[in-house]
Design a protein around this motif. Sequence first.
Motif, mmCIF file in Angstrom:
data_model
loop_
_atom_site.group_PDB
_atom_site.id
_atom_site.type_symbol
_atom_site.label_atom_id
_atom_site.label_comp_id
_atom_site.label_asym_id
_atom_site.label_seq_id
_atom_site.Cartn_x
_atom_site.Cartn_y
_atom_site.Cartn_z
ATOM 1 N N MET A 157 17.867 17.140 4.590
ATOM 2 C CA MET A 157 17.035 17.964 3.714
ATOM 3 C C MET A 157 16.205 17.100 2.763
ATOM 4 N N ARG A 158 16.784 16.003 2.276
ATOM 5 C CA ARG A 158 16.015 15.113 1.396
ATOM 6 C C ARG A 158 14.822 14.526 2.141
ATOM 7 N N GLN A 159 15.029 14.186 3.406
ATOM 8 C CA GLN A 159 13.932 13.654 4.208
ATOM 9 C C GLN A 159 12.840 14.702 4.392
ATOM 10 N N THR A 160 13.246 15.957 4.577
ATOM 11 C CA THR A 160 12.275 17.041 4.716
ATOM 12 C C THR A 160 11.455 17.195 3.439
ATOM 13 N N PHE A 161 12.127 17.184 2.288
ATOM 14 C CA PHE A 161 11.419 17.302 1.011
ATOM 15 C C PHE A 161 10.450 16.133 0.833
ATOM 16 N N LEU A 162 10.886 14.930 1.207
ATOM 17 C CA LEU A 162 10.025 13.757 1.063
ATOM 18 C C LEU A 162 8.770 13.901 1.914
ATOM 19 N N LEU A 163 8.928 14.417 3.131
ATOM 20 C CA LEU A 163 7.775 14.623 4.007
ATOM 21 C C LEU A 163 6.778 15.594 3.384
ATOM 22 N N PHE A 164 7.295 16.634 2.734
ATOM 23 C CA PHE A 164 6.394 17.601 2.121
ATOM 24 C C PHE A 164 5.694 17.023 0.897
ATOM 25 N N PHE A 165 6.392 16.216 0.124
ATOM 26 C CA PHE A 165 5.728 15.569 -1.004
ATOM 27 C C PHE A 165 4.616 14.651 -0.501
ATOM 28 N N LYS A 166 4.865 13.946 0.594
ATOM 29 C CA LYS A 166 3.829 13.083 1.164
ATOM 30 C C LYS A 166 2.640 13.911 1.615
ATOM 31 N N ARG A 167 2.927 15.058 2.215
ATOM 32 C CA ARG A 167 1.837 15.928 2.671
ATOM 33 C C ARG A 167 0.975 16.379 1.499
ATOM 34 N N GLY A 169 0.408 14.635 -1.106
ATOM 35 C CA GLY A 169 -0.212 13.497 -1.765
ATOM 36 C C GLY A 169 0.651 12.722 -2.726
ATOM 37 N N ARG A 170 1.979 12.909 -2.675
ATOM 38 C CA ARG A 170 2.845 12.137 -3.562
ATOM 39 C C ARG A 170 3.883 11.379 -2.748
ATOM 40 N N GLU A 171 3.432 10.290 -2.145
ATOM 41 C CA GLU A 171 4.349 9.472 -1.356
ATOM 42 C C GLU A 171 5.344 8.729 -2.234
ATOM 43 N N ASP A 172 5.044 8.667 -3.545
ATOM 44 C CA ASP A 172 5.924 7.952 -4.461
ATOM 45 C C ASP A 172 6.874 8.903 -5.190
ATOM 46 N N ALA A 173 7.122 10.083 -4.615
ATOM 47 C CA ALA A 173 8.017 11.050 -5.259
ATOM 48 C C ALA A 173 9.365 10.401 -5.555
ATOM 49 N N ASP A 174 9.865 10.652 -6.743
ATOM 50 C CA ASP A 174 11.109 10.046 -7.198
ATOM 51 C C ASP A 174 12.289 10.532 -6.348
ATOM 52 N N PRO A 175 13.037 9.636 -5.716
ATOM 53 C CA PRO A 175 14.193 10.046 -4.909
ATOM 54 C C PRO A 175 15.215 10.859 -5.702
ATOM 55 N N GLU A 176 15.323 10.562 -6.999
ATOM 56 C CA GLU A 176 16.282 11.311 -7.817
ATOM 57 C C GLU A 176 15.826 12.757 -7.989
ATOM 58 N N LEU A 177 14.525 12.961 -8.138
ATOM 59 C CA LEU A 177 13.992 14.318 -8.210
ATOM 60 C C LEU A 177 14.270 15.061 -6.908
ATOM 61 N N ILE A 178 14.031 14.389 -5.787
ATOM 62 C CA ILE A 178 14.271 15.020 -4.487
ATOM 63 C C ILE A 178 15.744 15.370 -4.330
ATOM 64 N N ILE A 180 17.894 16.122 -6.663
ATOM 65 C CA ILE A 180 18.203 17.282 -7.500
ATOM 66 C C ILE A 180 17.668 18.566 -6.876
ATOM 67 N N LEU A 181 16.452 18.514 -6.340
ATOM 68 C CA LEU A 181 15.865 19.701 -5.712
ATOM 69 C C LEU A 181 16.684 20.151 -4.501
ATOM 70 N N VAL A 182 17.148 19.191 -3.713
ATOM 71 C CA VAL A 182 17.969 19.527 -2.544
ATOM 72 C C VAL A 182 19.297 20.133 -2.985
ATOM 73 N N GLU A 183 19.907 19.552 -4.017
ATOM 74 C CA GLU A 183 21.167 20.097 -4.529
ATOM 75 C C GLU A 183 20.976 21.545 -4.982
ATOM 76 N N MET A 184 19.879 21.815 -5.672
ATOM 77 C CA MET A 184 19.602 23.173 -6.141
ATOM 78 C C MET A 184 19.418 24.131 -4.967
ATOM 79 N N ARG A 185 18.686 23.683 -3.950
ATOM 80 C CA ARG A 185 18.417 24.551 -2.794
ATOM 81 C C ARG A 185 19.702 24.858 -2.034
#
Length: 233
Positions: A157-167, A169-178, A180-185
């Motif tokens: 799921m973290r990899q999925t979120f990272l792919l969407f952030f890249k889509r 325009g934020r390839e530098d999305a903070d892994p810690e943010l991702i 937390i978002l996955v944990e919430m989901r």
Amino acid sequence: MQCLTGPQPPRPAIPRKEPPMESPILPKPLRQGLSKAQLTKETLLKNAKKEFLSHGFQGASLRRICASAGVTTGAVYFFFQNKEDLFSQIVAPTASGLAALGRELTETEYASPDLGPACDLRLMEFLYCHREEALLLLEHSAHTRYETFPGELYAQMRQTFLLFFKRYGREDADPELIRILVEMRMKGFLEILKGDYTMEQALTLTRQTGIYADGGFRQLAATMKTEQPMDKN
């Protein structure tokens, strides 16, 4: 992913690629005609699932399982190598099905973001239909061969979120943010799964929380485009 409001049209169909799953615990009508040995194994699996859900793997007792099933402890070792083998035979079909479905939905949603809501519903349908086995995997699999399964699912799921952030325009999305978002989901899915809901109620809650999550994600992605990356030092 797509925000939906008002009356909903039928959700888009997603081709189902996963092979049919065979649960080790048969519905009552299918138990008719089984041999005595098969019925004994079926009864052990049913009572073991209850025991593992109540006490976890480590706290589960083979003596209690056998007492509930009305058999001697020797019966367990006739059908299963040990307690872990008993646990594994309960969850194995669900584990393989969930892993395959997760990969399929990731590919589907990335290729067609508008199918995000349908993907969420497909996932909840699967979890609901295999609710007890899914809860065993996600919350009670410590000290079994499946103890890494929750971490692997979260990593997917973290990899999925990272792919969407890249889509967006934020390839530098903070892994810690991702993280937390996955944990919430996932916590949202688990709360629905553990609630006393009908399938219809579970799917409605999944759709509603999905709308909330999708809107939040889009707003977050838009906001991050104008922000500087967070200083990690």
